[in-house]
Scaffold this motif. Structure first.
Motif, PDB file in Angstrom:
ATOM      1  N   CYS A  21       0.856  -1.184   0.000  1.00  0.00           N
ATOM      2  CA  CYS A  21       0.000   0.000   0.000  1.00  0.00           C
ATOM      3  C   CYS A  21       0.895   1.238   0.000  1.00  0.00           C
ATOM      4  CB  CYS A  21      -0.887  -0.013   1.246  1.00  0.00           C
ATOM      5  SG  CYS A  21      -1.824   1.512   1.513  1.00  0.00           S
ATOM      6  N   CYS A  75      -7.091  -1.624   1.781  1.00  0.00           N
ATOM      7  CA  CYS A  75      -5.847  -2.002   2.446  1.00  0.00           C
ATOM      8  C   CYS A  75      -6.167  -2.459   3.866  1.00  0.00           C
ATOM      9  CB  CYS A  75      -4.896  -0.806   2.494  1.00  0.00           C
ATOM     10  SG  CYS A  75      -3.458  -1.088   3.545  1.00  0.00           S
ATOM     11  N   CYS A  78      -4.477   0.255   6.567  1.00  0.00           N
ATOM     12  CA  CYS A  78      -4.951   1.621   6.829  1.00  0.00           C
ATOM     13  C   CYS A  78      -6.384   1.879   6.352  1.00  0.00           C
ATOM     14  CB  CYS A  78      -4.012   2.638   6.198  1.00  0.00           C
ATOM     15  SG  CYS A  78      -4.000   2.629   4.390  1.00  0.00           S
TER      16      CYS A  78
HETATM   17 ZN   LIG Z   1      -2.517   1.013   3.653  1.00  0.00          ZN
END
Ligand SMILES: [Zn+2]
Length: 113
Positions: A21, A75, A78
């Motif tokens: 990510c 993701c 996050c």
């Molecule tokens: Zn992330």
């Protein structure tokens, strides 16, 4: 560690050969697999995204959920929304990115990337 940007929210780590990510650097999955397999998945009924404009109305502009649904890939590190796609029910996620790692390494080592 050499990272290469692939999309707005995805990059790859050439040393570990993993999708990552771009927002939090969380390692999603091997670059030899579909990055979507390393994401959190939310399959949504189209009517949840396109409700009727008039509360008492039965109809909206949402596609029929027997024809398609919207799949969101997040993701796990996050929560960033990485990708969305519209798929027929029961269809697996599409494999939309496959990289030539040897060519990418060569381009990175000679400074063109
Ligand atoms: Zn992330």
């Amino acid at each position: 560690m050499k990272r290469v940007i692939v999309t707005e929210y995805l990059e790859i780590d050439l040393d570990t050969e993993e999708w990552c990510c771009r927002c939090c650097q969380h390692k999603l999955i091997s670059v030899h697999k579909n990055y979507k397999e390393g994401c959190l998945v939310y399959a949504r009924d189209p009517s949840s995204l396109y409700p009727p404009h008039v509360p008492a109305e039965r109809y909206s502009f949402a596609p029929d959920k027997s024809i398609c649904y919207f799949v969101e890939f997040y993701c796990p590190g996050c929560g960033t929304l990485i990708e969305t796609e519209c798929l027929p029910p029961g269809h697996p996620p599409t494999h939309d990115l496959e990289l030539d790692l040897n060519n990418l390494r060569t381009r990175c080592s000679d400074g063109t990337e």
